[in-house]
Design a protein around this motif. Structure first.
Motif: not given
Length: 135
Positions: A34-35, A54-57, A62-67, A96-98
């Protein structure tokens, strides 16, 4: 078994490129690099803003995959100027990732595929599939 994950927001990009945003293999999800290019195709000048985009993408995939952000277990970041950009990228990743952050490897490269890209992220997430029980 291998399943491709394609968020609605990335369908046009997938159709144009042929790349899969993510592939599920068992309990793991492997994301394409992801860029931080904007939706209009422009690339921000700073590594910090590129990291945010990139991390928003990544989070959308992840949300789409249930994560969730907590599903990320491994991160590889590729930097075109690690000395100049690492601190800004590190700050944004932590926000963002904590903490605790996933396992992380940072690598400097001569350049990235997308013109103007200063950083690219490769992510592996752990998304256990619900176990199926016999009736």
């Amino acid at each position: 078994m291998r399943d491709v994950i394609v968020p609605k927001a990335l369908r046009d990009a997938v159709a144009a490129s042929g790349f899969s945003p993510a592939v599920r293999a068992g309990d793991f999800l492997f994301l394409t690099g992801a860029t931080g290019g904007r939706a209009d195709g422009t690339m921000p000048d700073t590594a910090a803003e590129q990291t945010d985009i990139a991390l928003a993408k990544v989070l959308e995939i992840l949300r789409t995959a249930g994560g969730t952000v907590g599903s990320v277990v491994e991160l590889t970041s590729y930097h075109t100027d690690i000395d100049a950009d690492f601190s800004a990228v590190d700050t944004r990743l932590r926000a963002i990732l904590h903490e605790p952050l996933p396992a992380w490897t940072a690598v400097e490269v001569a350049r990235l595929r997308r013109p103007g890209a200063r950083v690219e992220f490769r992510i592996v997430a752990h998304l256990p599939q619900p176990s199926e029980t016999a009736p």
